[in-house]
Design a protein around this motif. Structure first.
Motif, PDB file in Angstrom:
ATOM      1  N   THR A 175       0.818  -1.210   0.000  1.00 15.16           N
ATOM      2  CA  THR A 175       0.000   0.000   0.000  1.00 15.16           C
ATOM      3  C   THR A 175       0.851   1.258   0.000  1.00 15.16           C
ATOM      4  OG1 THR A 175      -1.938  -0.969   1.057  1.00 15.16           O
ATOM      5  CG2 THR A 175      -1.603   1.372   1.406  1.00 15.16           C
ATOM      6  N   PHE A 176       1.849   1.293   0.867  1.00 14.59           N
ATOM      7  CA  PHE A 176       2.653   2.501   1.019  1.00 14.59           C
ATOM      8  C   PHE A 176       3.856   2.541   0.076  1.00 14.59           C
ATOM      9  CE2 PHE A 176       0.718   2.105   5.381  1.00 14.59           C
ATOM     10  CZ  PHE A 176      -0.276   3.040   5.126  1.00 14.59           C
ATOM     11  N   SER A 177       3.851   1.648  -0.883  1.00  8.41           N
ATOM     12  CA  SER A 177       4.837   1.716  -1.965  1.00  8.41           C
ATOM     13  C   SER A 177       4.271   2.458  -3.161  1.00  8.41           C
ATOM     14  CB  SER A 177       5.266   0.298  -2.374  1.00  8.41           C
ATOM     15  OG  SER A 177       5.938  -0.353  -1.306  1.00  8.41           O
ATOM     16  N   THR A 178       3.034   2.916  -3.054  1.00  7.26           N
ATOM     17  CA  THR A 178       2.385   3.688  -4.121  1.00  7.26           C
ATOM     18  C   THR A 178       2.206   5.127  -3.652  1.00  7.26           C
ATOM     19  OG1 THR A 178       0.150   3.156  -3.325  1.00  7.26           O
ATOM     20  CG2 THR A 178       1.153   1.641  -4.921  1.00  7.26           C
ATOM     21  N   TRP A 179       2.330   6.077  -4.569  1.00  8.80           N
ATOM     22  CA  TRP A 179       2.217   7.484  -4.192  1.00  8.80           C
ATOM     23  C   TRP A 179       0.806   7.826  -3.721  1.00  8.80           C
ATOM     24  CZ3 TRP A 179      -1.320  10.704  -6.387  1.00  8.80           C
ATOM     25  CH2 TRP A 179      -1.891  10.304  -7.600  1.00  8.80           C
ATOM     26  N   TYR A 180      -0.201   7.241  -4.395  1.00 13.35           N
ATOM     27  CA  TYR A 180      -1.576   7.580  -4.035  1.00 13.35           C
ATOM     28  C   TYR A 180      -1.965   6.970  -2.691  1.00 13.35           C
ATOM     29  CZ  TYR A 180      -2.356   2.984  -6.217  1.00 13.35           C
ATOM     30  OH  TYR A 180      -2.297   1.653  -6.554  1.00 13.35           O
ATOM     31  N   GLY A 181      -1.415   5.789  -2.390  1.00  9.93           N
ATOM     32  CA  GLY A 181      -1.680   5.186  -1.091  1.00  9.93           C
ATOM     33  C   GLY A 181      -1.158   6.060   0.039  1.00  9.93           C
ATOM     34  N   ASN A 182       0.022   6.623  -0.164  1.00  7.09           N
ATOM     35  CA  ASN A 182       0.612   7.514   0.843  1.00  7.09           C
ATOM     36  C   ASN A 182      -0.170   8.817   0.972  1.00  7.09           C
ATOM     37  OD1 ASN A 182       2.898   5.966   1.730  1.00  7.09           O
ATOM     38  ND2 ASN A 182       3.825   6.335  -0.263  1.00  7.09           N
ATOM     39  N   VAL A 183      -0.535   9.412  -0.164  1.00  6.94           N
ATOM     40  CA  VAL A 183      -1.271  10.679  -0.123  1.00  6.94           C
ATOM     41  C   VAL A 183      -2.607  10.516   0.594  1.00  6.94           C
ATOM     42  CG1 VAL A 183      -2.457  12.404  -1.528  1.00  6.94           C
ATOM     43  CG2 VAL A 183      -0.166  11.647  -2.170  1.00  6.94           C
ATOM     44  N   ILE A 184      -3.357   9.488   0.227  1.00  2.32           N
ATOM     45  CA  ILE A 184      -4.671   9.251   0.845  1.00  2.32           C
ATOM     46  C   ILE A 184      -4.521   9.058   2.346  1.00  2.32           C
ATOM     47  CG2 ILE A 184      -6.590   7.612   1.010  1.00  2.32           C
ATOM     48  CD1 ILE A 184      -6.238   7.119  -2.013  1.00  2.32           C
ATOM     49  N   TYR A 185      -3.552   8.240   2.730  1.00  5.69           N
ATOM     50  CA  TYR A 185      -3.373   7.918   4.146  1.00  5.69           C
ATOM     51  C   TYR A 185      -2.922   9.134   4.950  1.00  5.69           C
ATOM     52  CZ  TYR A 185      -2.337   4.862   8.122  1.00  5.69           C
ATOM     53  OH  TYR A 185      -2.335   4.255   9.354  1.00  5.69           O
ATOM     54  N   LEU A 186      -1.952   9.879   4.437  1.00  2.00           N
ATOM     55  CA  LEU A 186      -1.425  11.024   5.173  1.00  2.00           C
ATOM     56  C   LEU A 186      -2.473  12.121   5.340  1.00  2.00           C
ATOM     57  CD1 LEU A 186       2.162  11.245   3.623  1.00  2.00           C
ATOM     58  CD2 LEU A 186       1.533  10.424   5.903  1.00  2.00           C
ATOM     59  N   VAL A 187      -3.221  12.409   4.284  1.00  2.00           N
ATOM     60  CA  VAL A 187      -4.283  13.418   4.385  1.00  2.00           C
ATOM     61  C   VAL A 187      -5.335  12.987   5.404  1.00  2.00           C
ATOM     62  CG1 VAL A 187      -6.198  14.517   3.144  1.00  2.00           C
ATOM     63  CG2 VAL A 187      -3.950  14.333   2.060  1.00  2.00           C
ATOM     64  N   ALA A 188      -5.705  11.718   5.342  1.00  2.00           N
ATOM     65  CA  ALA A 188      -6.722  11.203   6.268  1.00  2.00           C
ATOM     66  C   ALA A 188      -6.237  11.257   7.711  1.00  2.00           C
ATOM     67  CB  ALA A 188      -7.093   9.775   5.894  1.00  2.00           C
ATOM     68  N   MET A 189      -4.961  10.934   7.956  1.00 10.26           N
ATOM     69  CA  MET A 189      -4.443  10.949   9.323  1.00 10.26           C
ATOM     70  C   MET A 189      -4.365  12.362   9.892  1.00 10.26           C
ATOM     71  SD  MET A 189      -4.318   7.908  10.232  1.00 10.26           S
ATOM     72  CE  MET A 189      -5.695   7.649   9.106  1.00 10.26           C
ATOM     73  N   LEU A 190      -4.072  13.339   9.049  1.00  5.38           N
ATOM     74  CA  LEU A 190      -4.095  14.727   9.506  1.00  5.38           C
ATOM     75  C   LEU A 190      -5.518  15.131   9.886  1.00  5.38           C
ATOM     76  CD1 LEU A 190      -1.648  16.412   6.957  1.00  5.38           C
ATOM     77  CD2 LEU A 190      -1.207  15.859   9.362  1.00  5.38           C
ATOM     78  N   ALA A 191      -6.492  14.687   9.088  1.00  4.96           N
ATOM     79  CA  ALA A 191      -7.898  14.966   9.405  1.00  4.96           C
ATOM     80  C   ALA A 191      -8.299  14.283  10.710  1.00  4.96           C
ATOM     81  CB  ALA A 191      -8.794  14.501   8.260  1.00  4.96           C
ATOM     82  N   VAL A 192      -7.814  13.059  10.918  1.00  4.39           N
ATOM     83  CA  VAL A 192      -8.101  12.332  12.159  1.00  4.39           C
ATOM     84  C   VAL A 192      -7.533  13.088  13.354  1.00  4.39           C
ATOM     85  CG1 VAL A 192      -7.512  10.262  13.490  1.00  4.39           C
ATOM     86  CG2 VAL A 192      -8.319  10.038  11.140  1.00  4.39           C
ATOM     87  N   GLY A 193      -6.300  13.588  13.222  1.00  5.26           N
ATOM     88  CA  GLY A 193      -5.682  14.322  14.315  1.00  5.26           C
ATOM     89  C   GLY A 193      -6.466  15.562  14.707  1.00  5.26           C
TER      90      GLY A 193
END
Length: 246
Positions: A175-193
Motif C-alpha cells: 500500500t505505502f509503496s504507491t504514491w496515491y496510497g501515501n497521499v490518501i493515508y497522510l491526508v486522512a491521518m491529519l484529518a483524524v488528528g
C-alpha cells in the motif's frame, strides 16, 4: 345512552405525551439536542479507544514481518477457544460500525438543527474558533471516505494491487509503496488528528468533565492524544517510503 368521548392517554399526543407546563409533545432522549450530543460524545470515545489500540497494533510493523503477521493472525483467533475463528473480531467490527453510524447520524442531525436555527450566515465570521473546530464537518467526511478506502485496501484487498492474502505485513508495504496510497493515508491521518483534538474536548464538555480547574488539563490531553496518534499512524507510511520498513 350516549357514549362519553375522551382522549385515549395511550395514544401519541395524549396528555401523558405532553409537557404539563407548555402542552407541547415530550421529547425523547434521542430527540433532544443534549441526547444527540451525548450519543455523539460516547460514540466518539468508543472510536478513540479503538484508534489507540489500532495504532499500537500498527507499530508492530517495526518489529518485522513475523511479528506483524502473527499479530494479524491473533486478531482472527482472539477469544479462542471460547469464541470461534474471527468471532471476537466481528464483535469489535459491529460495535465500531454502530459507533460510526451513531456518530455520523447525530453529527448530521445536529448540523441540520444548527442551520435551521441560523438560516442566514453571519456577515462577519467569528475567528475565535480553532482551525480544527471550523473543519470538523469536512474532516468527518474525509475520515468517513477514508474508512471505506481503508477497508477496500487492507481488509478486502480489493484495491491493493500487490495484495497477498494472509500476509498483513506485505500488504501494508504494498500500500505505502504507491504514491496515491501515501497521499490518501497522510491526508486522512491529519484529518483524524484535527478531529480528535476538537472531538475529545467537546466530548469532555458534553459529558460534564469540563470545569474551570480541569479545562487546561483536558486541552493538554486532547492535544497530546491528537499529536501522539497522528504521529503513530503517520510513522508507518513514512517508514515504508524511507526504506526503514520494507
Amino acid at each position: 345512552m350516549a357514549l362519553e368521548t375522551r382522549t385515549d392517554q395511550r395514544t401519541p399526543g395524549g396528555p401523558k405525551d405532553r409537557t404539563p407546563s407548555t402542552g407541547r409533545p415530550r421529547r425523547t432522549f434521542w430527540g433532544s439536542t443534549v441526547g444527540k450530543k451525548t450519543v455523539m460524545a460516547v460514540s466518539g470515545l468508543i472510536m478513540l479507544a479503538y484508534l489507540v489500540a489500532h495504532v499500537m497494533g500498527n507499530l508492530k510493523v517495526f518489529f518485522g514481518p513475523d511479528e506483524f503477521n502473527a499479530y494479524g493472525h491473533w486478531l482472527r483467533t482472539m477469544g479462542a477457544p471460547v469464541l470461534h475463528h474471527e468471532w471476537a473480531l466481528w464483535i469489535v467490527r459491529i460495535v465500531l460500525l454502530a459507533a460510526v453510524v451513531a456518530h455520523a447520524v447525530s453529527a448530521y442531525q445536529l448540523s441540520r438543527r444548527d442551520i435551521r436555527a441560523r438560516p442566514e450566515k453571519y456577515v462577519h465570521r467569528r475567528r475565535r474558533s480553532s482551525y480544527a473546530t471550523r473543519t470538523m464537518r469536512w474532516g468527518g467526511i474525509i475520515v468517513a471516505l477514508f474508512i471505506v478506502w481503508h477497508i477496500l485496501d487492507l481488509t478486502t484487498l480489493t484495491v491493493n494491487e500487490n495484495a497477498q492474502p494472509g500476509r498483513p505485513y506485505e500488504n501494508v508495504v504494498a500500500t505505502f509503496s504507491t504514491w496515491y496510497g501515501n497521499v490518501i493515508y497522510l491526508v486522512a491521518m491529519l484529518a483524524v488528528g484535527l478531529h480528535i483534538r476538537h472531538g475529545f474536548w467537546s466530548a469532555a464538555q458534553t459529558l460534564g468533565a469540563g470545569s474551570a480547574t480541569r479545562d487546561r488539563a483536558l486541552k493538554a490531553v486532547a492535544n497530546g492524544l491528537a499529536l501522539v496518534l497522528t504521529a503513530g499512524f503517520v510513522a508507518v507510511p513514512v517508514a515504508v517510503m524511507t526504506g526503514v520498513v520494507s
